[in-house]
Design a protein around this motif. Structure first.
Motif, PDB file in Angstrom:
ATOM      1  N   ARG A 179       0.847  -1.185   0.000  1.00 36.26           N
ATOM      2  CA  ARG A 179       0.000   0.000   0.000  1.00 36.26           C
ATOM      3  C   ARG A 179       0.885   1.237   0.000  1.00 36.26           C
ATOM      4  O   ARG A 179       1.990   1.245   0.543  1.00 36.26           O
ATOM      5  N   SER A 180       0.379   2.311  -0.611  1.00 32.28           N
ATOM      6  CA  SER A 180       1.195   3.522  -0.733  1.00 32.28           C
ATOM      7  C   SER A 180       1.543   4.118   0.627  1.00 32.28           C
ATOM      8  O   SER A 180       2.620   4.679   0.809  1.00 32.28           O
ATOM      9  N   THR A 181       0.625   3.991   1.588  1.00 27.58           N
ATOM     10  CA  THR A 181       0.837   4.553   2.925  1.00 27.58           C
ATOM     11  C   THR A 181       0.326   3.570   3.965  1.00 27.58           C
ATOM     12  O   THR A 181      -0.790   3.052   3.830  1.00 27.58           O
ATOM     13  N   VAL A 182       1.137   3.305   4.991  1.00 30.89           N
ATOM     14  CA  VAL A 182       0.708   2.412   6.070  1.00 30.89           C
ATOM     15  C   VAL A 182       1.151   3.000   7.403  1.00 30.89           C
ATOM     16  O   VAL A 182       2.132   3.747   7.485  1.00 30.89           O
ATOM     17  N   LEU A 183       0.430   2.641   8.456  1.00 28.15           N
ATOM     18  CA  LEU A 183       0.795   3.030   9.816  1.00 28.15           C
ATOM     19  C   LEU A 183       1.646   1.916  10.414  1.00 28.15           C
ATOM     20  O   LEU A 183       1.241   0.746  10.415  1.00 28.15           O
ATOM     21  N   VAL A 184       2.834   2.256  10.891  1.00 36.42           N
ATOM     22  CA  VAL A 184       3.792   1.281  11.414  1.00 36.42           C
ATOM     23  C   VAL A 184       3.808   1.353  12.933  1.00 36.42           C
ATOM     24  O   VAL A 184       3.921   2.436  13.518  1.00 36.42           O
ATOM     25  N   ASP A 185       3.694   0.190  13.576  1.00 37.23           N
ATOM     26  CA  ASP A 185       3.615   0.139  15.041  1.00 37.23           C
ATOM     27  C   ASP A 185       4.890  -0.343  15.713  1.00 37.23           C
ATOM     28  O   ASP A 185       5.044  -0.203  16.927  1.00 37.23           O
ATOM     29  N   THR A 186       5.804  -0.965  14.961  1.00 34.46           N
ATOM     30  CA  THR A 186       7.026  -1.504  15.553  1.00 34.46           C
ATOM     31  C   THR A 186       8.222  -1.219  14.651  1.00 34.46           C
ATOM     32  O   THR A 186       8.086  -1.048  13.428  1.00 34.46           O
ATOM     33  N   ALA A 187       9.407  -1.209  15.253  1.00 34.97           N
ATOM     34  CA  ALA A 187      10.641  -1.051  14.476  1.00 34.97           C
ATOM     35  C   ALA A 187      10.836  -2.231  13.531  1.00 34.97           C
ATOM     36  O   ALA A 187      11.377  -2.078  12.424  1.00 34.97           O
ATOM     37  N   LEU A 195      12.958  -3.873   3.418  1.00 32.68           N
ATOM     38  CA  LEU A 195      13.435  -5.021   2.659  1.00 32.68           C
ATOM     39  C   LEU A 195      12.634  -5.244   1.374  1.00 32.68           C
ATOM     40  O   LEU A 195      13.052  -5.997   0.502  1.00 32.68           O
ATOM     41  N   ARG A 196      11.488  -4.561   1.237  1.00 30.75           N
ATOM     42  CA  ARG A 196      10.655  -4.705   0.030  1.00 30.75           C
ATOM     43  C   ARG A 196      10.812  -3.498  -0.914  1.00 30.75           C
ATOM     44  O   ARG A 196      10.035  -3.344  -1.857  1.00 30.75           O
ATOM     45  N   ALA A 197      11.815  -2.665  -0.647  1.00 33.54           N
ATOM     46  CA  ALA A 197      12.002  -1.456  -1.462  1.00 33.54           C
ATOM     47  C   ALA A 197      12.277  -1.795  -2.927  1.00 33.54           C
ATOM     48  O   ALA A 197      11.796  -1.114  -3.832  1.00 33.54           O
ATOM     49  N   GLU A 198      13.050  -2.845  -3.175  1.00 31.27           N
ATOM     50  CA  GLU A 198      13.338  -3.212  -4.568  1.00 31.27           C
ATOM     51  C   GLU A 198      12.053  -3.647  -5.274  1.00 31.27           C
ATOM     52  O   GLU A 198      11.814  -3.289  -6.433  1.00 31.27           O
ATOM     53  N   GLU A 199      11.212  -4.388  -4.561  1.00 29.80           N
ATOM     54  CA  GLU A 199       9.936  -4.817  -5.128  1.00 29.80           C
ATOM     55  C   GLU A 199       9.028  -3.615  -5.409  1.00 29.80           C
ATOM     56  O   GLU A 199       8.316  -3.576  -6.413  1.00 29.80           O
ATOM     57  N   ALA A 200       9.083  -2.616  -4.505  1.00 30.40           N
ATOM     58  CA  ALA A 200       8.251  -1.422  -4.671  1.00 30.40           C
ATOM     59  C   ALA A 200       8.773  -0.485  -5.746  1.00 30.40           C
ATOM     60  O   ALA A 200       8.043   0.405  -6.199  1.00 30.40           O
ATOM     61  N   ASP A 201      10.042  -0.669  -6.147  1.00 29.64           N
ATOM     62  CA  ASP A 201      10.670   0.189  -7.158  1.00 29.64           C
ATOM     63  C   ASP A 201      10.624   1.652  -6.724  1.00 29.64           C
ATOM     64  O   ASP A 201      10.437   2.556  -7.545  1.00 29.64           O
ATOM     65  N   SER A 202      10.807   1.877  -5.416  1.00 31.10           N
ATOM     66  CA  SER A 202      10.639   3.221  -4.874  1.00 31.10           C
ATOM     67  C   SER A 202      11.269   3.286  -3.490  1.00 31.10           C
ATOM     68  O   SER A 202      11.180   2.322  -2.727  1.00 31.10           O
ATOM     69  N   PRO A 203      11.924   4.390  -3.129  1.00 31.69           N
ATOM     70  CA  PRO A 203      12.474   4.509  -1.782  1.00 31.69           C
ATOM     71  C   PRO A 203      11.380   4.525  -0.717  1.00 31.69           C
ATOM     72  O   PRO A 203      10.262   4.996  -0.955  1.00 31.69           O
ATOM     73  N   LEU A 204      11.723   4.023   0.451  1.00 28.17           N
ATOM     74  CA  LEU A 204      10.805   4.046   1.595  1.00 28.17           C
ATOM     75  C   LEU A 204      11.035   5.312   2.406  1.00 28.17           C
ATOM     76  O   LEU A 204      12.173   5.684   2.690  1.00 28.17           O
ATOM     77  N   LEU A 205       9.934   5.991   2.770  1.00 26.54           N
ATOM     78  CA  LEU A 205       9.991   7.167   3.637  1.00 26.54           C
ATOM     79  C   LEU A 205       9.317   6.839   4.965  1.00 26.54           C
ATOM     80  O   LEU A 205       8.279   6.167   4.990  1.00 26.54           O
ATOM     81  N   LEU A 206       9.904   7.320   6.050  1.00 26.25           N
ATOM     82  CA  LEU A 206       9.289   7.186   7.362  1.00 26.25           C
ATOM     83  C   LEU A 206       9.018   8.585   7.901  1.00 26.25           C
ATOM     84  O   LEU A 206       9.904   9.436   7.904  1.00 26.25           O
ATOM     85  N   GLN A 207       7.775   8.814   8.324  1.00 23.74           N
ATOM     86  CA  GLN A 207       7.358  10.153   8.758  1.00 23.74           C
ATOM     87  C   GLN A 207       6.793  10.123  10.166  1.00 23.74           C
ATOM     88  O   GLN A 207       6.160   9.140  10.577  1.00 23.74           O
ATOM     89  N   GLY A 208       7.009  11.241  10.868  1.00 23.11           N
ATOM     90  CA  GLY A 208       6.370  11.407  12.150  1.00 23.11           C
ATOM     91  C   GLY A 208       4.855  11.407  12.000  1.00 23.11           C
ATOM     92  O   GLY A 208       4.321  11.934  11.022  1.00 23.11           O
ATOM     93  N   TYR A 209       4.186  10.828  12.963  1.00 24.54           N
ATOM     94  CA  TYR A 209       2.728  10.655  12.886  1.00 24.54           C
ATOM     95  C   TYR A 209       2.018  11.830  13.529  1.00 24.54           C
ATOM     96  O   TYR A 209       2.283  12.174  14.686  1.00 24.54           O
ATOM     97  N   LEU A 210       1.122  12.439  12.758  1.00 24.47           N
ATOM     98  CA  LEU A 210       0.247  13.481  13.291  1.00 24.47           C
ATOM     99  C   LEU A 210      -1.126  12.854  13.507  1.00 24.47           C
ATOM    100  O   LEU A 210      -1.796  12.498  12.540  1.00 24.47           O
ATOM    101  N   PRO A 211      -1.551  12.680  14.750  1.00 22.32           N
ATOM    102  CA  PRO A 211      -2.826  11.992  14.990  1.00 22.32           C
ATOM    103  C   PRO A 211      -4.001  12.755  14.390  1.00 22.32           C
ATOM    104  O   PRO A 211      -4.018  13.993  14.390  1.00 22.32           O
ATOM    105  N   PRO A 212      -4.982  12.022  13.835  1.00 21.73           N
ATOM    106  CA  PRO A 212      -6.189  12.688  13.337  1.00 21.73           C
ATOM    107  C   PRO A 212      -7.038  13.172  14.500  1.00 21.73           C
ATOM    108  O   PRO A 212      -6.810  12.817  15.646  1.00 21.73           O
TER     109      PRO A 212
END
Length: 418
Positions: A179-187, A195-212
């Motif tokens: 999925r293009s965007t997911v919420l991550v709960d663990t390191a 590890l799936r970046a090659e499959e995604a053909d795209s760099p992975l970004l990790l962002q600080g979470y702003l709660p809705p």
């Protein structure tokens, strides 16, 4: 409102295989009601859009994974059949990126916004983070890990939960399950995604979470003309999302927000961006600042929310501008709402004193609404059956019948039985 130039047709391009894309139907109706001949290049299999009376012709889209040149070739074939220049409107990020790359090759056959910031530049989420930093536009803290260990470390630095995004989501393989965007709960989750970046053909970004939260999710739609002036559109508040908290707008309301509007106009002006845009913001509950989450270089699915007192929306604004017709000055219809019926059916039934736009149902174009209802009922029934099957306990293994054991006969019993 000045009439649109009905001699100039419109071609809507959508590469994403999504039969429930109501934004495409909104563009078909907006232009078709104004008398414009509308062609749609998209997958029509099971799509309610193909039933609209405002569609002149559905054209097969380029196959999944097509290169920008292959997409341009497909568009040129459509243009050959139309036999005159048409306004081209990409309806998803993959389309916008391809058209941006192939602009010079497409220009003889299609009318396109003036050259400016490439759609790819703003649709790429890693580049968008850098743009926001350079222009001092609030944006969630974003880290781009270079290894699985860095991904796990970034998760600890940002704090959990955090948001993981693929930088170029339009490149995700359709059958990957990513999925293009997911919420991550663990390191560990962050590490496994990397590890799936090659499959995604795209760099992975990790962002600080702003709660809705209430009144925190906002969007801005507009059309930046050749002078970079923003026309059409407005600011809206997301009242309900699907999925909840991080999905598309299921219920939205046109709500004046000068602060968000000013951020959008400063960003598009500084970039020299031309064309339709859809920006997503989230207000930080701690600081009150509005953070830009996404820059979509195409119409948002709920763009019809912003149809003003003259009937102008961003799609009509684009057509008027590219055919050198004046854009009217009109009053915003603040308080107007937009509802996607299949995601928020009860909201579609409530009174709407300030006006409401439904995504699917329309009195002057009923076929797509009926088709959507049928398709959605089938979709929901199938999902319910799948969940029930998963919830039911597995049947116990069948037991093999064992023959009854006969008691041994004594010598006297043997004799008597003879």
């Amino acid at each position: 409102m000045p009439p649109l130039d009905t001699r100039v047709p419109a071609v809507l391009l959508r590469i994403d295989r999504n039969p429930f894309h109501h934004g495409t139907l909104g563009a078909v109706r907006s232009l078709g009601r104004a008398g414009v001949e509308v062609h749609v290049v998209a997958d029509s299999t099971g799509s309610p859009v193909s039933g609209s009376r405002f569609v002149r012709e559905m054209h097969p889209p380029p196959p999944p994974g097509s290169s920008p040149r292959e997409i341009a070739d497909a568009l040129r074939r459509v243009a050959t059949g139309i036999e005159r220049p048409a306004v081209l409107i990409p309806m998803d990020d993959a389309s916008a990126v391809a058209v941006g790359r192939m602009r010079e090759e497409l220009a003889p056959s299609y009318l396109l916004p003036a050259p400016g910031a490439l759609p790819e530049h703003v649709a790429d989420k890693a580049e968008l983070a850098a743009v926001c930093a350079a222009l001092d536009i609030p944006h969630p803290v974003t880290l781009v890990p270079d290894s699985p260990a860095q991904a796990a470390d970034a998760a600890r630095r940002l704090g959990l939960p955090l948001v993981a995004k693929w930088s170029r989501p339009w490149l995700l393989p359709a059958d990957s399950g990513l999925r293009s965007t997911v919420l991550v709960d663990t390191a560990r989750q962050a590490r496994e995604l990397y590890l799936r970046a090659e499959e995604a053909d795209s760099p992975l970004l990790l962002q600080g979470y702003l709660p809705p939260g209430p009144d925190r999710d906002w969007f801005v739609h507009g059309y930046a003309d050749r002078s970079c002036a923003v026309r059409g559109g407005g600011t809206g508040r997301k009242q309900r999302a699907w999925p909840r908290g991080a999905g598309l707008t299921a219920v939205g309301c046109w709500t004046a927000n000068p602060q968000v509007q000013a951020l959008a106009e400063r960003l598009t002006g500084e970039l020299g961006y031309h064309g339709i845009f859809d920006l997503d913001f989230r207000r930080c509950g701690a600081t009150g600042r509005y953070h830009l989450l996404d820059f979509n270089p195409r119409p948002g699915a709920q763009f019809r929310l912003f149809s003003d007192s003259a009937g102008l929306d961003v799609v009509r604004a684009l057509h008027l501008d590219l055919t050198h017709r004046p854009l009217p000055e009109a009053a915003p219809l603040v308080g107007r709402s937009f509802v996607v019926e299949n995601y928020a059916p009860l909201a579609a039934l409530r009174p709407a004193p300030r006006g409401r736009e439904l995504a699917w149902h329309a009195a002057d174009d009923p076929a797509p609404g009926r088709a959507m209802l049928t398709l959605w009922c089938r979709h929901v029934s199938r999902r319910l059956r799948e969940r029930l099957s998963a919830a039911l306990p597995a049947p116990a293994p069948a037991r093999t019948a064992r023959p009854a054991t006969m008691p041994s006969l004594t010598d006297d019993e043997k004799a008597s039985s003879c």
